[in-house]
Design an enzyme around this catalytic site. Structure first.
Site: not given
Ligand SMILES: [Zn+2]
Ligand SMILES: [Zn+2]
Length: 658
Positions: A351, A380, A398, A400, A402, A481, A527
């Site tokens: 992000c 992580r 991911q 992922d 945005h 969310k 997200h």
């Protein structure tokens, strides 16, 4: 004097003062009285949520009550597993004089109890039969659970005289924690047979409720999870109302163990883990094929939905993480490095990079929505103790994305994410469950902003005609969310996708767009991930399909099996033809019998076998065989490629036998 309570069907029940849950149950009916385990009591007007109480608890006036029976699965299971934990402690105290008890709660799928065994005694699974036999005696004796409320001083004196140091410490802590508001006047003790525990309860009327139980494993656990304190022995078990339910559960566990993705990952040569890089998979060629198949799926489906792919760096100056807020809140979970005296951090999420990229140039409202996607590498810093195969890793990617859009576009964008999600999950035969998580106590933004944001998510869900459960207070601090959970073929639930509204990051990065009114406005950031991490998703898929993947996902889709060495030349041509048709194909040219080659291919769960003999080589055909289905017949090379290509293109969700 009498009291009045309300039943779940709305009826009011008049009972004499001092009547208990058990009394209420017998007034309602003898069947219920027999099945009753506990009673849920909500004192009307108190503002308190319902509390589960012992059946012997005197009911308050003006309460709404409901009698708990084994039919109320989740609550009843938790209750009887807590009962089972007490029974375990009863048995262990009887068998090992001098053992110290600490705590024993019910947990998901079972219960545990933590003990400190006397010096020289160590417990292994070999001791389970003896402990289980003793537990069975206590269950059979149907020992009533008797509650007693005593002063903390009396309870402390009792446990101190028995040398139960952990209980003494727990009581001392209860007393000092209570001191701030009002003095603690009593604690509750529960006794069954020879055993007494400090316990809040509630418990079922007797140990008999523990219909069937099994001890499962033993592990070390620090007292209070503190590594500077004593290492206790934790015994895990599970319990059910009946032997049948226990057996079904144990059978599911066996199936899950057979399908363990770490085991299948090794057998199918998908990936490898090594201590040289804890929590990071080394992907073998077959596993990489699967990984890439999923990335291409996400790309292909994203492209037609207006997503554009970007690539952002792995390592950023700490300044960026300060802007995003990660440096303050998330730093412990990040890997940091120093370069030229600048402190840098490896990205744990995409992000901030995407927000920075958006902010690197000016945007007009005409460009919005902008949908950046990136299967970016993330790190992580998870503690090594929690790493678990592909399910919990340090290094992952991911699916992922945005979305940067105007306030007015939010609802339509969220609806788009949901459509994308369902189109994706459909390919895997998942049942999907949705949860809408709303404003938490700690949050940014005005109530008005939250009202609007939550309303938009609800509208998007309704617009897609989707059912959802409300999860009040569980949203992120920056916005509400929608989480997507799926149930796998073993009945386990996994959270996969998420769609989150974010009003904070655009603020922190000072993101703007120029509106039709020619002034600057703040975009909203959404997200969105559907698989979550590819690594975890593949781990779940391996277990969901038991390694028998649908053709499009299978790491090796077909194998060519020549019946003798003389046919290897033709077999190679067949494989080349398959590869031209973008089928992931292998050739087994070992000098083994064809029977052996077929058996080996079956063991590897390869979807298709192409057997070639003299006749096939002369005719330009193959004899096609499908995993589990068997012989399909003789097909030309063209027909074979067409059949397999078609099946891949349909992305049929069904694996071998599911
Ligand atoms: Zn207890
Ligand atoms: Zn994000």
């Amino acid at each position: 004097m009498s009291i009045s309570v309300r039943l779940p069907d709305g009826r009011a029940l008049e009972l004499p003062d001092g009547a208990t849950g058990a009394d209420a149950a017998s007034v309602i009916g003898p069947g219920l009285a027999k099945a009753a385990l506990a009673v849920s009591v909500e004192e009307l007007g108190s503002g308190q949520p319902p509390q589960l109480r012992d059946l012997s608890w005197p009911l308050p006036d003006n309460a709404s009550i409901s009698i708990l029976t084994a039919k109320d699965q989740e609550q009843a299971l938790a209750l009887l597993r807590h009962d089972a934990a007490h029974v375990l402690a009863t048995a262990v105290m009887g068998l090992y004089p001098g053992v110290k008890i600490s705590i024993g709660p019910s947990i998901e799928n079972g219960f545990y109890y933590d003990f400190e065994f006397p010096p020289g005694v160590s417990i292994s699974e070999a001791d389970f039969p003896a402990i289980e036999a003793r537990m069975a005696e206590h269950v059979k004796a149907a020992e009533p659970f008797v509650r007693e409320d005593v002063t903390p001083q009396a309870a402390r004196a009792r446990f101190a005289s028995e040398g139960q140091d952990y209980k003494v410490e727990l009581i001392d802590d209860l007393v000092s924690a209570a001191d701030h508001d009002e003095e603690l006047t009593s604690v509750s003790l529960y006794t069954n047979g020879p055993f007494t525990d400090l316990c809040r309860g509630p418990h079922a009327p007797s140990t008999k409720t523990v219909g069937a139980f099994k001890l499962q494993s033993v592990a070390g656990a620090y007292w209070r999870g503190d590594s500077t304190r004593t290492m206790l022995t934790r015994i895990y078990g599970t319990a059910f109302p009946s032997k049948k339910e226990l057996d079904e559960h144990l059978h599911r566990l066996e199936q899950a163990a057979l399908r363990d993705h770490r085991k299948l990952g090794r057998e199918l040569e998908l990936f490898h883990f090594s201590d040289v890089s804890p929590g990071a998979a080394f992907w073998l060629p077959a596993g990489t094929s699967m990984f890439n198949a999923l990335v291409s799926l996400s790309r292909q489906m994203g492209e037609s939905r207006g997503y554009t792919e970007v690539k952002t760096p792995l390592i950023y100056d700490s300044e960026l993480w300060k802007t995003s807020g990660h440096w303050g809140k998330y730093r412990e979970n990040m890997f940091t490095i120093e370069a030229e005296e600048r402190e840098m951090g490896l990205k744990p999420m995409n992000c901030p990079g995407h927000a920075h990229l958006y902010g690197s140039r000016r945007h007009s409202y005409r460009e919005l929505p902008i949908r950046y996607s990136e299967p970016g590498l993330l790190h992580r810093n998870e503690a090594s103790g929690v790493l678990h195969g592909l399910l919990r890793v340090r290094h992952f990617a991911q699916d992922d994305a945005h979305i940067f859009c105007t306030e007015e576009q939010v609802q339509q964008e969220v609806a788009g994410c949901l459509e994308f999600a369902f189109a994706t999950y459909e390919l895997f035969d998942f049942d999907v469950r949705l949860e809408l998580s709303t404003r938490p106590e700690q949050r940014i933004g005005s109530d008005e902003m939250w009202d609007r944001a939550e309303d938009k998510l609800k509208r998007a869900l309704r617009e897609q005609k989707l059912d959802y459960a409300l999860n009040p207070g569980d949203g992120a601090f920056y916005g509400p969310k929608i989480d997507m959970h799926m149930t796998d073929s073993l009945g386990r639930s996994w959270q996969l996708g998420t769609v989150q509204l974010d009003y904070s990051m655009p603020e922190r990065f000072d993101l703007t767009y120029t509106g039709a009114d020619n002034t600057e406005h703040r975009p909203v950031m959404i997200h969105r991930a559907l698989f979550g991490s590819y690594e975890r998703f593949i781990g779940i898929m391996i277990e969901h399909y038991g390694g028998e993947f649908p053709l499009w996902l299978a790491p090796v889709q077909a194998i060519v099996l020549p019946i003798s060495d003389r046919l290897n030349e033709y077999a190679r041509r067949v494989r080349a033809r398959l590869r031209d048709a973008q089928i992931r194909a292998e050739l087994d040219d070992r000098g083994e019998s064809v029977g052996r080659k077929i058996r080996d291919a079956e063991l590897r769960k390869l979807p298709y076998m192409l057997i070639v003999g003299e006749r096939e080589a002369t005719d330009g055909t193959v004899s096609l065989r499908q995993h589990r289905t068997g012989d399909i017949g003789t097909l030309t090379l063209e027909q074979t490629c067409e059949r397999l290509r078609g099946e891949v293109a349909r992305r049929n969700g069904r694996g071998g036998d599911s």
